[in-house]
Design a protein around this motif. Structure first.
Motif, PDB file in Angstrom:
ATOM      1  N   UNK A 198       0.639   5.032  -9.724  1.00  0.00           N
ATOM      2  CA  UNK A 198      -0.459   4.597  -9.355  1.00  0.00           C
ATOM      3  C   UNK A 198      -1.824   5.069 -10.328  1.00  0.00           C
ATOM      4  N   UNK A 199      -1.683   6.218 -10.874  1.00  0.00           N
ATOM      5  CA  UNK A 199      -2.522   6.445 -11.927  1.00  0.00           C
ATOM      6  C   UNK A 199      -2.517   5.649 -13.143  1.00  0.00           C
ATOM      7  N   UNK A 200      -1.204   5.470 -13.369  1.00  0.00           N
ATOM      8  CA  UNK A 200      -1.308   4.529 -14.665  1.00  0.00           C
ATOM      9  C   UNK A 200      -1.904   3.178 -14.460  1.00  0.00           C
ATOM     10  N   UNK A 201      -1.700   2.902 -13.102  1.00  0.00           N
ATOM     11  CA  UNK A 201      -2.192   1.214 -12.799  1.00  0.00           C
ATOM     12  C   UNK A 201      -3.600   1.434 -12.802  1.00  0.00           C
ATOM     13  N   UNK A 202      -4.174   2.617 -12.414  1.00  0.00           N
ATOM     14  CA  UNK A 202      -5.863   2.631 -12.348  1.00  0.00           C
ATOM     15  C   UNK A 202      -6.697   3.304 -13.254  1.00  0.00           C
ATOM     16  N   UNK A 203      -5.873   3.314 -14.648  1.00  0.00           N
ATOM     17  CA  UNK A 203      -6.501   3.692 -15.770  1.00  0.00           C
ATOM     18  C   UNK A 203      -6.531   5.248 -15.451  1.00  0.00           C
ATOM     19  N   UNK A 204      -5.803   5.876 -14.905  1.00  0.00           N
ATOM     20  CA  UNK A 204      -5.730   7.341 -14.429  1.00  0.00           C
ATOM     21  C   UNK A 204      -6.820   7.768 -13.507  1.00  0.00           C
ATOM     22  N   UNK A 205      -7.435   6.703 -12.955  1.00  0.00           N
ATOM     23  CA  UNK A 205      -8.632   7.107 -11.801  1.00  0.00           C
ATOM     24  C   UNK A 205      -8.051   7.449 -10.458  1.00  0.00           C
ATOM     25  N   UNK A 206      -6.927   6.691 -10.256  1.00  0.00           N
ATOM     26  CA  UNK A 206      -6.318   6.944  -8.773  1.00  0.00           C
ATOM     27  C   UNK A 206      -6.815   6.123  -7.617  1.00  0.00           C
ATOM     28  N   UNK A 207      -6.425   6.312  -6.498  1.00  0.00           N
ATOM     29  CA  UNK A 207      -6.729   5.376  -5.525  1.00  0.00           C
ATOM     30  C   UNK A 207      -7.953   6.180  -4.653  1.00  0.00           C
ATOM     31  N   UNK A 208      -9.002   5.371  -4.294  1.00  0.00           N
ATOM     32  CA  UNK A 208     -10.192   6.044  -3.537  1.00  0.00           C
ATOM     33  C   UNK A 208      -9.726   6.270  -2.017  1.00  0.00           C
ATOM     34  N   UNK A 209      -8.894   5.596  -1.696  1.00  0.00           N
ATOM     35  CA  UNK A 209      -8.438   6.011  -0.294  1.00  0.00           C
ATOM     36  C   UNK A 209      -6.824   5.545  -0.078  1.00  0.00           C
ATOM     37  N   UNK A 210      -6.094   6.523   0.426  1.00  0.00           N
ATOM     38  CA  UNK A 210      -4.668   6.522   0.849  1.00  0.00           C
ATOM     39  C   UNK A 210      -4.371   6.342   2.082  1.00  0.00           C
ATOM     40  N   UNK A 211      -3.570   5.506   2.751  1.00  0.00           N
ATOM     41  CA  UNK A 211      -3.257   5.326   3.939  1.00  0.00           C
ATOM     42  C   UNK A 211      -1.967   5.757   3.988  1.00  0.00           C
ATOM     43  N   UNK A 212      -1.900   6.991   4.329  1.00  0.00           N
ATOM     44  CA  UNK A 212      -0.449   7.791   4.362  1.00  0.00           C
ATOM     45  C   UNK A 212       0.261   7.794   5.732  1.00  0.00           C
ATOM     46  N   UNK A 213       1.377   7.110   5.460  1.00  0.00           N
ATOM     47  CA  UNK A 213       2.090   6.766   6.528  1.00  0.00           C
ATOM     48  C   UNK A 213       3.437   7.687   6.596  1.00  0.00           C
ATOM     49  N   UNK A 214       3.773   8.347   5.386  1.00  0.00           N
ATOM     50  CA  UNK A 214       5.079   8.801   5.144  1.00  0.00           C
ATOM     51  C   UNK A 214       5.114  10.051   5.730  1.00  0.00           C
ATOM     52  N   UNK A 215       4.271  11.012   5.571  1.00  0.00           N
ATOM     53  CA  UNK A 215       4.321  12.234   5.829  1.00  0.00           C
ATOM     54  C   UNK A 215       4.826  13.187   4.691  1.00  0.00           C
ATOM     55  N   UNK A 216       5.564  14.395   5.303  1.00  0.00           N
ATOM     56  CA  UNK A 216       6.088  15.369   4.382  1.00  0.00           C
ATOM     57  C   UNK A 216       6.449  14.949   3.109  1.00  0.00           C
ATOM     58  N   UNK A 217       7.425  13.754   3.154  1.00  0.00           N
ATOM     59  CA  UNK A 217       8.050  13.339   1.795  1.00  0.00           C
ATOM     60  C   UNK A 217       7.244  12.377   1.077  1.00  0.00           C
ATOM     61  N   UNK A 218       6.161  12.289   1.525  1.00  0.00           N
ATOM     62  CA  UNK A 218       5.275  11.260   0.515  1.00  0.00           C
ATOM     63  C   UNK A 218       3.995  11.989   0.175  1.00  0.00           C
ATOM     64  N   UNK A 219       3.618  12.878   0.914  1.00  0.00           N
ATOM     65  CA  UNK A 219       2.523  13.513   0.784  1.00  0.00           C
ATOM     66  C   UNK A 219       2.021  13.867  -0.663  1.00  0.00           C
ATOM     67  N   UNK A 220       3.058  14.572  -1.323  1.00  0.00           N
ATOM     68  CA  UNK A 220       2.899  15.127  -2.591  1.00  0.00           C
ATOM     69  C   UNK A 220       2.641  14.131  -3.539  1.00  0.00           C
ATOM     70  N   UNK A 221       3.273  12.888  -3.611  1.00  0.00           N
ATOM     71  CA  UNK A 221       2.984  11.616  -4.609  1.00  0.00           C
ATOM     72  C   UNK A 221       1.475  11.226  -4.088  1.00  0.00           C
ATOM     73  N   UNK A 222       0.936  11.190  -2.778  1.00  0.00           N
ATOM     74  CA  UNK A 222       0.064  10.568  -2.350  1.00  0.00           C
ATOM     75  C   UNK A 222      -1.400  11.508  -2.879  1.00  0.00           C
ATOM     76  N   UNK A 223      -1.008  12.688  -3.102  1.00  0.00           N
ATOM     77  CA  UNK A 223      -2.020  13.644  -3.622  1.00  0.00           C
ATOM     78  C   UNK A 223      -2.026  13.593  -5.028  1.00  0.00           C
ATOM     79  N   UNK A 224      -1.251  13.116  -5.788  1.00  0.00           N
ATOM     80  CA  UNK A 224      -1.217  12.812  -7.289  1.00  0.00           C
ATOM     81  C   UNK A 224      -2.024  11.561  -7.463  1.00  0.00           C
TER      82      UNK A 224
END
Ligand SMILES: NC(=O)c1ccc[n+]([C@@H]2O[C@H](COP(=O)([O-])OP(=O)(O)OC[C@H]3O[C@@H](n4cnc5c(N)ncnc54)[C@H](OP(=O)(O)O)[C@@H]3O)[C@@H](O)[C@H]2O)c1
Length: 315
Positions: A198-224
């Motif tokens: 996601x960082x690479x797709x956004x020129x290292x900016x990241x997403x302004x909002x993450x709709x986090x439906x995955x929980x423990x297994x996805x949160x680390x990537x969402x925080x990146x």
């Protein structure tokens, strides 16, 4: 039927991931009694109004609100226990009786089946994006997987003028996400480091909002993946609840991590206006008849669906 109550002839229902875990006693609200009527989501027609009902007339097209006691304002302790199909009897019945305050009017642009998809998944996506995320045109929204919440979030974000990055475990579903308007897609199974992608797709900016439906297994990537100053709406636990998460990126990027628990009646009404204004149509994956409700549950549990699984009185 008591004063202030409304009898609704149900025409359609929809399932959510929640409906799979409620009977197992794994939902937040704990075990339910064996006789609890299931499902939070359904739509129908008003066929009788009790004494003192001043908001509804016979023939009105309505859907029940997920929380019967959350009218407006912030989430509060009084909301607990009023969720349909949890501790409170739900709507998988031919007729239901609800308080007049526990209903919203369906947009004219939607069928009963489409309206039945809204109370849980759509309101949750709305709350995450617009009440919590304050998403604006030009921003980037990240949605995870192709379940009910995520597809509503994709549709709402695109209608608001945001850019959407969407993930899926299936290349076929990724193509369908692109057809729905997703600007960029990532196969999270092939790219376990999808937060970095996601960082690479956004020129290292990241997403302004993450709709986090995955929980423990996805949160680390969402925080990146999230942008500095951005927000994560923590909604679901599709990948489980156990795991270690390093919270430092939240601090280093001053990110807001906010739990989302569906939403209020007034959020539902605001969302319906938006749906009508943008002529949005919920994505229905499969329809089942009332007698086939167990098959609808099985299809929802399979994860093979994309969008919503509907039960219809017409089939
Ligand atoms: N807090 C709330 O108020 C609230 C409200 C509604 C829902 N929820 C929660 O939000 C979650 C989603 O609910 P839903 O009803 O939309 O679910 P759903 O329709 O059952 O979503 C199923 C889809 O999720 C995707 N998925 C599964 N595991 C994933 C993972 N590890 N990473 C990314 N995507 C994954 C898969 O998409 P692909 O096949 O494309 O990979 C799957 O098809 C559930 O945990 C539910 O309990 C919470």
């Amino acid at each position: 039927m008591g004063p202030g109550q409304v009898r609704v002839k149900m025409k359609a229902w929809s399932t959510n991931y929640r409906d799979i875990v409620v009977p197992m006693g794994l939902y937040f609200s704990g075990p339910v009694s064996k006789d609890t009527v299931p499902l939070s989501d359904g739509a129908g027609e008003v066929i009788e109004v009790g004494e003192g009902v001043d908001q509804w007339r016979i023939g009105d097209r309505v859907a029940g609100t997920f929380f019967q006691s959350w009218r407006d304002g912030p989430f509060n302790a009084g909301v607990f226990g009023s969720d349909l199909g949890g501790p409170t009897d739900g709507v998988l019945a031919e007729e239901v009786v609800l308080d007049q305050q526990g209903l919203v009017r369906l947009p004219d642009s939607l069928s009963f089946e489409e309206g039945a998809t809204l109370p849980c998944a759509a309101v949750t996506a709305w709350n995450s994006l617009f009440e919590i995320g304050n998403v604006r045109a030009g921003q980037t929204v990240l949605v995870l997987g192709t379940g009910g919440v995520s597809l509503f979030a994709l549709q709402f974000a695109k209608a608001a003028g945001a850019k959407v990055i969407a993930t899926s475990s299936s290349d076929d579903k990724l193509r369908r996400l692109e057809a729905m308007g997703a600007d960029q897609t990532i196969n999270y199974r092939d790219n376990p480091q999808w937060g970095q992608a996601v960082l690479e797709l956004t020129n290292q900016q990241g997403a302004d909002h993450v709709v986090e439906v995955g929980g423990a297994g996805t949160l680390e990537n969402s925080m990146i993946a999230v942008a500095p100053g951005g927000s994560i709406g923590l909604i679901g636990v599709l990948s489980g609840v156990d795991g270690q998460v390093n919270p430092l990126p939240l601090v280093a990027k001053a990110v807001r991590l906010q739990g989302v628990y569906v939403g209020s009646r007034s959020m539902f009404e605001a969302m319906n206006q938006f749906i009508a204004q943008h002529d949005l149509k919920p994505v229905i994956d499969t329809r089942f008849g009332f007698e086939q409700a167990p098959d609808a549950y099985a299809h929802q549990a399979s994860g093979g669906h994309m969008g919503k699984v509907v039960i219809s009185a017409e089939l």
